[in-house]
Design an enzyme around this catalytic site. Structure first.
Site, PDB file in Angstrom:
ATOM      1  N   ASN A   9       1.430  -4.138 -15.146  1.00  0.00           N
ATOM      2  CA  ASN A   9       2.087  -5.377 -14.733  1.00  0.00           C
ATOM      3  C   ASN A   9       1.420  -5.816 -13.431  1.00  0.00           C
ATOM      4  OD1 ASN A   9       3.773  -7.380 -13.837  1.00  0.00           O
ATOM      5  ND2 ASN A   9       5.549  -6.049 -13.494  1.00  0.00           N
ATOM      6  N   TRP A  10       0.571  -6.835 -13.546  1.00  0.00           N
ATOM      7  CA  TRP A  10      -0.200  -7.253 -12.372  1.00  0.00           C
ATOM      8  C   TRP A  10       0.587  -8.117 -11.394  1.00  0.00           C
ATOM      9  CZ3 TRP A  10      -5.772  -8.850 -14.386  1.00  0.00           C
ATOM     10  CH2 TRP A  10      -6.460  -7.680 -14.732  1.00  0.00           C
ATOM     11  N   LYS A  11       1.803  -8.503 -11.797  1.00  0.00           N
ATOM     12  CA  LYS A  11       2.642  -9.340 -10.913  1.00  0.00           C
ATOM     13  C   LYS A  11       1.828 -10.543 -10.423  1.00  0.00           C
ATOM     14  CE  LYS A  11       5.315  -5.271 -10.013  1.00  0.00           C
ATOM     15  NZ  LYS A  11       6.261  -4.556  -9.180  1.00  0.00           N
ATOM     16  N   HIS A  95      12.163  -8.327 -16.099  1.00  0.00           N
ATOM     17  CA  HIS A  95      11.732  -7.435 -15.010  1.00  0.00           C
ATOM     18  C   HIS A  95      12.709  -7.573 -13.833  1.00  0.00           C
ATOM     19  CE1 HIS A  95       9.413  -5.854 -11.670  1.00  0.00           C
ATOM     20  NE2 HIS A  95       8.769  -5.147 -12.581  1.00  0.00           N
ATOM     21  N   GLU A  97      12.310  -7.853 -10.778  1.00  0.00           N
ATOM     22  CA  GLU A  97      11.984  -8.892  -9.785  1.00  0.00           C
ATOM     23  C   GLU A  97      12.423 -10.265 -10.289  1.00  0.00           C
ATOM     24  OE1 GLU A  97       7.889  -7.781  -9.326  1.00  0.00           O
ATOM     25  OE2 GLU A  97       8.555  -5.949  -8.327  1.00  0.00           O
ATOM     26  N   GLU A 163      13.079   0.946 -15.536  1.00  0.00           N
ATOM     27  CA  GLU A 163      12.473   0.834 -14.208  1.00  0.00           C
ATOM     28  C   GLU A 163      13.561   0.861 -13.138  1.00  0.00           C
ATOM     29  OE1 GLU A 163       8.356  -1.043 -14.476  1.00  0.00           O
ATOM     30  OE2 GLU A 163       9.773  -2.685 -14.370  1.00  0.00           O
ATOM     31  N   GLY A 169       7.550  -0.140  -6.465  1.00  0.00           N
ATOM     32  CA  GLY A 169       6.767  -0.509  -5.294  1.00  0.00           C
ATOM     33  C   GLY A 169       7.151   0.267  -4.043  1.00  0.00           C
ATOM     34  N   SER A 209       6.554   3.003  -9.282  1.00  0.00           N
ATOM     35  CA  SER A 209       5.626   3.793  -8.471  1.00  0.00           C
ATOM     36  C   SER A 209       4.904   4.894  -9.247  1.00  0.00           C
ATOM     37  CB  SER A 209       6.347   4.403  -7.258  1.00  0.00           C
ATOM     38  OG  SER A 209       6.789   3.382  -6.397  1.00  0.00           O
ATOM     39  N   GLY A 230       2.839  -1.095 -11.949  1.00  0.00           N
ATOM     40  CA  GLY A 230       2.501  -2.232 -11.103  1.00  0.00           C
ATOM     41  C   GLY A 230       1.268  -1.933 -10.267  1.00  0.00           C
ATOM     42  N   GLY A 231       1.495  -1.480  -9.035  1.00  0.00           N
ATOM     43  CA  GLY A 231       0.412  -1.267  -8.066  1.00  0.00           C
ATOM     44  C   GLY A 231      -0.802  -0.534  -8.615  1.00  0.00           C
TER      45      GLY A 231
HETATM   46  P1  PGA Z   1       5.078  -0.289  -9.286  1.00  0.00           P
HETATM   47  O1  PGA Z   1       5.693  -1.482 -10.196  1.00  0.00           O
HETATM   48  O2  PGA Z   1       4.314   0.613 -10.209  1.00  0.00           O
HETATM   49  O3  PGA Z   1       4.218  -0.989  -8.279  1.00  0.00           O
HETATM   50  O4  PGA Z   1       6.252   0.404  -8.659  1.00  0.00           O
HETATM   51  C1  PGA Z   1       6.240  -1.231 -11.455  1.00  0.00           C
HETATM   52  C2  PGA Z   1       6.803  -2.499 -12.033  1.00  0.00           C
HETATM   53  O5  PGA Z   1       7.414  -3.270 -11.267  1.00  0.00           O
HETATM   54  O6  PGA Z   1       6.667  -2.779 -13.249  1.00  0.00           O
END
Ligand code: PGA
Length: 247
Positions: A9-11, A95, A97, A163, A169, A209, A230-231
């Site tokens: 997930n590149w956000k 998600h 967010e 999640e 994050g 994470s 994500g990251g």
């Molecule tokens: P993260 O993000 O790996 O940076 O914690 C995961 C996500 O939000 O899908």
């Protein structure tokens, strides 16, 4: 046997040139991995670049969101059929967010999930608690209202991502045991609503994470069917090292 899914997930990161550069490095790194499905979800603006960069490979591309109407006067929104037409196979829905900053609810998650399926996309439906203490209550509620109302046929086509918001994050990953407990609960909820076979078949990914160092221990849990990352998905080397994990 459930085939693992490793999602990125590149956000709101990377532009088209960053997307091209990523795939140039990433493609050769995962050439020999056959075990899992790899799905990368860039921003809407990078989808076509990503689709072009992965044509002829087994890498799949997904969007990070969709709107539930097929078309109409909805300024700024993007529909399932549009995402499908751009060459995507997946879309992330609900998600945390989006729930937190953009007002998404279990009700909108359900509508978006159905819209994704109607468009022929595989929704990766996200659930997860904000506070560690509330996991059970929140997961039961999110499952009941966001997923439980799907038909059996619809449920058979979704992927679920667990999640925990406190881990996203944050650098704090759920321990393999905590994550597996939550996955077991979600699978039990699936069993109650959709029966044992459907519950046994649904892929439940862990997200929050995940890093190359933590991925192996998590993946060793039979309940964990892959990740939404994500990251660590932004860097081709770290993402490839997770895709290439030996089971
Ligand atoms: P993260 O993000 O790996 O940076 O914690 C995961 C996500 O939000 O899908």
């Amino acid at each position: 046997m459930r085939k693992p899914v490793i999602g990125g997930n590149w956000k709101m990161y990377k532009d088209p040139s960053g997307t091209t550069a990523f795939f140039e490095s990433f493609r050769p790194l995962i050439e020999h991995s056959g075990r899992c499905e790899t799905v990368i979800c860039p921003s809407f603006l990078d989808l076509e670049t990503a689709v072009a960069a992965t044509r002829g490979t087994r890498i799949k591309i997904g969007a990070q969101n969709l709107y539930w109407a097929k078309e109409g006067a909805f300024t700024g929104e993007v529909s399932g059929p549009m995402i499908k037409a751009s060459g995507c196979s997946h879309v992330i829905v609900g998600h945390s967010e989006r729930r937190r900053y953009f007002g998404e609810t279990d009700e909108s998650v359900l509508k978006k999930t159905v819209a994704a399926l109607d468009a022929g996309l595989i929704p990766i439906v996200c659930v997860g608690e904000r506070e560690k203490e509330n996991a059970e209550t929140v997961l039961m509620e999110q499952f009941r209202y966001g997923i439980g109302a799907l038909s059996d046929g619809q449920f058979a086509s979704i992927v679920i991502a667990y999640e925990p918001v406190w881990a996203i994050g944050a650098g704090e990953t759920a321990t393999p045991v905590t994550a597996a407990d939550a996955h077991r609960l979600i699978r039990a909820l699936a069993r109650d609503s959709f029966g044992a076979e459907a519950a046994n078949n649904v892929r439940i990914l862990y997200g929050g994470s995940v890093k190359p160092e933590s991925a192996k221990g998590l993946m060793a849990q039979p309940e964990i069917d892959g990740f939404l990352i994500g990251g660590a998905s932004l860097d081709p080397v770290s993402f490839a090292s997770i895709v290439n994990l030996e089971l």
